[in-house]
Design a protein around this motif. Structure first.
Motif, PDB file in Angstrom:
ATOM      1  N   HIS A  14       0.806  -1.218   0.000  1.00 21.41           N
ATOM      2  CA  HIS A  14       0.000   0.000   0.000  1.00 21.41           C
ATOM      3  C   HIS A  14       0.842   1.271   0.000  1.00 21.41           C
ATOM      4  O   HIS A  14       0.305   2.368  -0.191  1.00 21.41           O
ATOM      5  CB  HIS A  14      -0.964   0.015   1.199  1.00 21.41           C
ATOM      6  CG  HIS A  14      -0.298   0.275   2.519  1.00 21.41           C
ATOM      7  ND1 HIS A  14       0.520  -0.636   3.133  1.00 21.41           N
ATOM      8  CD2 HIS A  14      -0.334   1.367   3.349  1.00 21.41           C
ATOM      9  CE1 HIS A  14       0.966  -0.132   4.269  1.00 21.41           C
ATOM     10  NE2 HIS A  14       0.468   1.075   4.427  1.00 21.41           N
ATOM     11  N   ARG A  15       2.177   1.144   0.150  1.00 21.25           N
ATOM     12  CA  ARG A  15       3.069   2.309   0.165  1.00 21.25           C
ATOM     13  C   ARG A  15       3.943   2.394  -1.078  1.00 21.25           C
ATOM     14  O   ARG A  15       4.900   3.179  -1.124  1.00 21.25           O
ATOM     15  CB  ARG A  15       3.957   2.249   1.402  1.00 21.25           C
ATOM     16  CG  ARG A  15       3.220   2.299   2.724  1.00 21.25           C
ATOM     17  CD  ARG A  15       2.905   3.728   3.126  1.00 21.25           C
ATOM     18  NE  ARG A  15       4.111   4.459   3.505  1.00 21.25           N
ATOM     19  CZ  ARG A  15       4.173   5.763   3.678  1.00 21.25           C
ATOM     20  NH1 ARG A  15       3.083   6.499   3.473  1.00 21.25           N
ATOM     21  NH2 ARG A  15       5.290   6.348   4.043  1.00 21.25           N
ATOM     22  N   MET A  16       3.606   1.632  -2.115  1.00 19.98           N
ATOM     23  CA  MET A  16       4.452   1.595  -3.305  1.00 19.98           C
ATOM     24  C   MET A  16       4.573   2.960  -3.997  1.00 19.98           C
ATOM     25  O   MET A  16       5.562   3.237  -4.664  1.00 19.98           O
ATOM     26  CB  MET A  16       3.921   0.567  -4.294  1.00 19.98           C
ATOM     27  CG  MET A  16       4.221  -0.873  -3.919  1.00 19.98           C
ATOM     28  SD  MET A  16       5.976  -1.279  -4.009  1.00 19.98           S
ATOM     29  CE  MET A  16       6.215  -1.355  -5.790  1.00 19.98           C
ATOM     30  N   ALA A  17       3.576   3.820  -3.846  1.00 22.32           N
ATOM     31  CA  ALA A  17       3.643   5.137  -4.481  1.00 22.32           C
ATOM     32  C   ALA A  17       4.647   6.062  -3.798  1.00 22.32           C
ATOM     33  O   ALA A  17       4.913   7.160  -4.304  1.00 22.32           O
ATOM     34  CB  ALA A  17       2.267   5.796  -4.486  1.00 22.32           C
ATOM     35  N   THR A  18       5.230   5.617  -2.676  1.00 19.12           N
ATOM     36  CA  THR A  18       6.213   6.455  -1.986  1.00 19.12           C
ATOM     37  C   THR A  18       7.641   6.135  -2.406  1.00 19.12           C
ATOM     38  O   THR A  18       8.582   6.703  -1.840  1.00 19.12           O
ATOM     39  CB  THR A  18       6.085   6.276  -0.461  1.00 19.12           C
ATOM     40  OG1 THR A  18       6.422   4.916  -0.107  1.00 19.12           O
ATOM     41  CG2 THR A  18       4.671   6.577   0.006  1.00 19.12           C
ATOM     42  N   LEU A  19       7.811   5.236  -3.368  1.00 17.03           N
ATOM     43  CA  LEU A  19       9.165   4.878  -3.785  1.00 17.03           C
ATOM     44  C   LEU A  19       9.914   6.078  -4.346  1.00 17.03           C
ATOM     45  O   LEU A  19      11.147   6.163  -4.240  1.00 17.03           O
ATOM     46  CB  LEU A  19       9.116   3.756  -4.827  1.00 17.03           C
ATOM     47  CG  LEU A  19       8.756   2.362  -4.308  1.00 17.03           C
ATOM     48  CD1 LEU A  19       8.641   1.375  -5.451  1.00 17.03           C
ATOM     49  CD2 LEU A  19       9.791   1.882  -3.298  1.00 17.03           C
ATOM     50  N   ARG A  20       9.198   6.981  -4.967  1.00 21.00           N
ATOM     51  CA  ARG A  20       9.793   8.230  -5.451  1.00 21.00           C
ATOM     52  C   ARG A  20       8.966   9.403  -4.936  1.00 21.00           C
ATOM     53  O   ARG A  20       7.734   9.342  -4.953  1.00 21.00           O
ATOM     54  CB  ARG A  20       9.860   8.265  -6.978  1.00 21.00           C
ATOM     55  CG  ARG A  20      10.881   7.309  -7.565  1.00 21.00           C
ATOM     56  CD  ARG A  20      11.029   7.495  -9.072  1.00 21.00           C
ATOM     57  NE  ARG A  20      12.030   6.580  -9.596  1.00 21.00           N
ATOM     58  CZ  ARG A  20      13.336   6.826  -9.622  1.00 21.00           C
ATOM     59  NH1 ARG A  20      13.794   7.968  -9.135  1.00 21.00           N
ATOM     60  NH2 ARG A  20      14.166   5.949 -10.130  1.00 21.00           N
ATOM     61  N   PRO A  21       9.606  10.475  -4.501  1.00 20.15           N
ATOM     62  CA  PRO A  21       8.861  11.633  -3.988  1.00 20.15           C
ATOM     63  C   PRO A  21       7.855  12.187  -4.993  1.00 20.15           C
ATOM     64  O   PRO A  21       6.771  12.630  -4.597  1.00 20.15           O
ATOM     65  CB  PRO A  21       9.978  12.656  -3.691  1.00 20.15           C
ATOM     66  CG  PRO A  21      11.192  11.819  -3.442  1.00 20.15           C
ATOM     67  CD  PRO A  21      11.068  10.647  -4.361  1.00 20.15           C
ATOM     68  N   ALA A  22       8.185  12.152  -6.276  1.00 28.60           N
ATOM     69  CA  ALA A  22       7.280  12.708  -7.286  1.00 28.60           C
ATOM     70  C   ALA A  22       5.980  11.927  -7.386  1.00 28.60           C
ATOM     71  O   ALA A  22       4.959  12.466  -7.820  1.00 28.60           O
ATOM     72  CB  ALA A  22       7.973  12.727  -8.647  1.00 28.60           C
ATOM     73  N   TRP A  23       5.995  10.638  -6.977  1.00 28.26           N
ATOM     74  CA  TRP A  23       4.793   9.816  -7.064  1.00 28.26           C
ATOM     75  C   TRP A  23       3.882  10.012  -5.848  1.00 28.26           C
ATOM     76  O   TRP A  23       2.743   9.568  -5.862  1.00 28.26           O
ATOM     77  CB  TRP A  23       5.156   8.337  -7.143  1.00 28.26           C
ATOM     78  CG  TRP A  23       5.973   7.996  -8.352  1.00 28.26           C
ATOM     79  CD1 TRP A  23       6.156   8.753  -9.471  1.00 28.26           C
ATOM     80  CD2 TRP A  23       6.736   6.802  -8.553  1.00 28.26           C
ATOM     81  NE1 TRP A  23       6.977   8.113 -10.358  1.00 28.26           N
ATOM     82  CE2 TRP A  23       7.355   6.906  -9.825  1.00 28.26           C
ATOM     83  CE3 TRP A  23       6.964   5.659  -7.794  1.00 28.26           C
ATOM     84  CZ2 TRP A  23       8.174   5.915 -10.345  1.00 28.26           C
ATOM     85  CZ3 TRP A  23       7.779   4.655  -8.310  1.00 28.26           C
ATOM     86  CH2 TRP A  23       8.373   4.788  -9.579  1.00 28.26           C
ATOM     87  N   ALA A  24       4.406  10.640  -4.811  1.00 26.35           N
ATOM     88  CA  ALA A  24       3.646  10.775  -3.567  1.00 26.35           C
ATOM     89  C   ALA A  24       3.527  12.239  -3.134  1.00 26.35           C
ATOM     90  O   ALA A  24       3.480  12.536  -1.944  1.00 26.35           O
ATOM     91  CB  ALA A  24       4.301   9.944  -2.461  1.00 26.35           C
TER      92      ALA A  24
END
Length: 345
Positions: A14-24
């Motif tokens: 559920h936190r995969m969108a935090t892998l890059r700052p631009a995605w989160a």
């Protein structure tokens, strides 16, 4: 270009969108959700308009009534409901790819790809559990029995064959779209803000109630299925097992509802069929009342909800034992795994 390895941590699904700052970013999750839901509304509008145009050319009786009757033996009805549900697939892709502007693989699993090895290990178990849930729902409906208040659903062999073909083709696609949109998009969008999986999981489950018949017979198994799929996605680190569970239940409940229409068996399965239907589709609102008595549908819905929760607990225990994690810990993306490349603008 990869992120600094010294800053990396193990990441749950559920936190995969935090892998890059631009995605989160602060607005990125909202853009992801807005893109997915706007795309879905546009796509189902196209499906409905095309359906109306086609049916307007059909001579004789008003066939349009048949596609909104909730009749599980009507190929037209089933096709429209599943076709609307399939639209969650492109909607989810649009939400992740253009709303979140990140690779689609990040919405599939912590490995940033569909994991065939996971399906080989757990797929047969999840499929068998899904069939068991439908059997228990149908059995509960049969025990209570239908009271004859359902629609006249006498169907020919040709009708049932047509329904079977439609279900086998479209139901798995609907399951993929539903899990991508709710677990891969909603859970991960909220997971950009929240470390705990609880609220993202509950929110993705609550979406299952959109456009649904708000009776206990439908709401209970709908929430249970949403929770089961969400927990499996979080626990296993991806959508593979939740897709398998949802697809199995959707196919099996559709077929049992059709072949058992008018009986307690059909009514029990119909409640689960309505619960598994994609939010916003005609099947979500009507299928539970099409095959028999409300008491049989309620019994089937309650049995399905209890079975789903028990099945989820069993699968969690099996995943924990095989993957070497504690019961309340998920399979995560290792901290040293390379970050997926950015999506070029």
């Amino acid at each position: 270009m990869s992120a600094d390895s010294s800053l990396r941590v193990a990441v749950p699904f559920h936190r995969m969108a935090t892998l890059r700052p631009a995605w989160a970013g602060r607005l990125r999750p909202l853009l992801t959700l807005a893109a997915a839901f706007v795309a879905y509304v546009v796509l189902i509008s196209v499906v409905l308009v095309l359906t109306i145009l086609v049916l307007a050319l059909v001579p004789g009786v008003n066939v349009a009534l048949e596609v909104t009757s909730g009749d599980p033996t009507s190929a037209l009805d089933v096709t429209l409901a599943l076709a609307m549900g399939v639209m969650w697939l492109p909607a989810g892709i649009i939400g992740v790819r253009f709303g979140g502007w990140r690779p689609l693989g990040t919405a599939w699993s912590v490995a940033a790809r569909p994991r065939r090895e996971l399906l080989r290990a757990y797929g047969p178990w999840v499929g068998a559990m899904g069939v068991l849930v439908v059997i228990l729902a149908a059995a509960a409906g049969a025990i209570v029995g239908a009271d004859g208040s359902g629609q006249d659903t006498t169907a020919s062999g040709l009708q049932l064959l047509a329904v079977t073909v439609v279900v086998l083709v479209l139901a798995p696609l609907q399951a993929v779209g539903l899990e991508l949109a709710l677990r891969g998009t909603v859970m991960q969008a909220l997971g950009s803000w929240l470390r705990s999986p609880l609220l993202p999981l509950l929110a993705a489950s609550a979406v299952m109630l959109i456009g649904r018949e708000l009776t206990a017979a439908v709401v209970l198994p709908a929430l249970a299925l949403g929770l089961a799929a969400g927990i499996l996605a979080w626990k296993s680190g991806g959508l593979e097992l939740s897709i398998m569970l949802t697809a199995t239940i959707t196919v099996a409940s559709h077929l049992v509802s059709a072949f058992g229409a008018g009986s307690g068996i059909g009514a029990g399965a119909a409640a689960l069929n309505a619960a598994a239907a994609a939010p916003g589709t005609s099947a979500a609102a009507l299928a539970a009342t099409a095959s028999g008595s409300g008491s049989a549908a309620l019994a089937g819905g309650i049995a399905a909800a209890i079975a789903l929760l028990l099945v989820t607990a069993m699968l969690m225990a099996r995943i924990s034992a095989r993957e070497g994690v504690r019961l309340r810990e998920p399979v995560v993306r290792p901290a040293d795994e390379p970050v997926p490349d950015v999506v070029p603008y």
